[in-house]
Design an enzyme around this catalytic site. Structure first.
Site, PDB file in Angstrom:
ATOM      1  N   VAL A   1      12.658  -2.926   6.852  1.00  0.00           N
ATOM      2  CA  VAL A   1      13.371  -3.179   8.102  1.00  0.00           C
ATOM      3  C   VAL A   1      14.351  -4.339   7.957  1.00  0.00           C
ATOM      4  CG1 VAL A   1      11.863  -4.883   9.213  1.00  0.00           C
ATOM      5  CG2 VAL A   1      12.989  -3.143  10.620  1.00  0.00           C
ATOM      6  N   SER A   2      14.250  -5.081   6.860  1.00  0.00           N
ATOM      7  CA  SER A   2      15.100  -6.245   6.623  1.00  0.00           C
ATOM      8  C   SER A   2      16.247  -5.908   5.675  1.00  0.00           C
ATOM      9  CB  SER A   2      14.268  -7.382   6.017  1.00  0.00           C
ATOM     10  OG  SER A   2      15.078  -8.337   5.371  1.00  0.00           O
ATOM     11  N   PRO A   3      17.507  -5.985   6.127  1.00  0.00           N
ATOM     12  CA  PRO A   3      18.642  -5.696   5.226  1.00  0.00           C
ATOM     13  C   PRO A   3      18.731  -6.703   4.090  1.00  0.00           C
ATOM     14  CG  PRO A   3      19.431  -6.657   7.286  1.00  0.00           C
ATOM     15  CD  PRO A   3      17.978  -6.365   7.477  1.00  0.00           C
TER      16      PRO A   3
ATOM     17  N   SER B   1      16.193  -7.980   2.655  1.00  0.00           N
ATOM     18  CA  SER B   1      15.193  -7.517   1.701  1.00  0.00           C
ATOM     19  C   SER B   1      15.783  -6.459   0.777  1.00  0.00           C
ATOM     20  CB  SER B   1      13.976  -6.930   2.434  1.00  0.00           C
ATOM     21  OG  SER B   1      13.125  -7.930   2.931  1.00  0.00           O
TER      22      SER B   1
END
Length: 215
Positions: free
Chosen positions: A14-16, A18
């Site tokens: 869900v983390s860009p 990441s």
């Protein structure tokens, strides 16, 4: 040849940021003398456990992130398409099950990449079993593997394992993701985000060649 340095990568699809950290570390895995350990974790759990707020809840952070990611897309050679941000609990439990079943990182890496693409490039769901199956098919998993994973990822064991990995990140001092933990000479060096690769390379005795080392 010296023994490989262990690098743990805690991330959530869900983390860009990441995604940036994930792809860069995969690019450098064979260039640097490292053993990359993928650690699927839950960003929501990290934020709650560290008493932090998601960028979307802080207007200036959210506005900055939009501009920042568009700049980073060109620098890292990514194609970000910005849509709504769904929850990632099902996806991260599924990834945990993939890793548990395989006992390694290869298939987890492939499925992770497909999930990153679905949410940040293709505007597709990552919350429903059918969506997870589609990502697994694209990652090359067989029908029998996927059937087994769909039964496994909702089990108490996978819920506990994801919770435990998330707690590991918090124990290292995480307040967001990605989190990179480099183990050098029995010491853990912790780096947050996707903009510390040059410093990380210095700390582990490697050379940073930019976000696209092959070029």
């Amino acid at each position: 040849m010296t023994s490989k340095k262990v690098v743990e990568l805690f991330y959530d699809v869900v983390s860009p940021y990441s995604w940036l950290g994930f792809e860069v570390m995969c690019r450098y895995r064979n260039l640097w003398n490292i053993d990359l350990k993928l650690r699927p974790a839950l960003l929501g759990g990290v934020m709650q456990g560290s008493d932090n707020k998601p960028p979307a809840m802080v207007q200036n952070k959210f506005l900055y992130m939009d501009k920042d990611l568009r700049r980073l897309a060109g620098y890292f050679d990514f194609l970000f398409v910005f849509f709504y941000i769904p929850g990632s609990l099902s996806a991260m439990r599924f990834l945990t099950a993939v890793q548990e079943r395989e006992g390694g990182n290869t298939k987890a890496e492939q499925v992770s990449r497909e999930l990153f693409l679905r949410i940040w490039n293709e505007d597709k769901d990552i919350t429903e079993p059918g969506s997870l199956s589609e990502a697994a098919v694209k990652a090359g998993l067989s029908e029998s593997e996927i059937k087994e994973l769909l039964e496994l990822y909702t089990s108490p064991k996978m819920k506990d394992k994801l919770r435990s990995t998330t707690q590991d990140a918090l124990d290292y001092g995480a307040f967001g993701l990605p989190l990179l933990v480099c183990h050098v000479n029995s010491k853990a060096e912790v780096f947050f985000g996707s903009d510390r690769f040059e410093l990380m390379a210095h700390c582990i005795g490697e050379k940073w060649l930019g976000p696209q080392p092959e070029k």
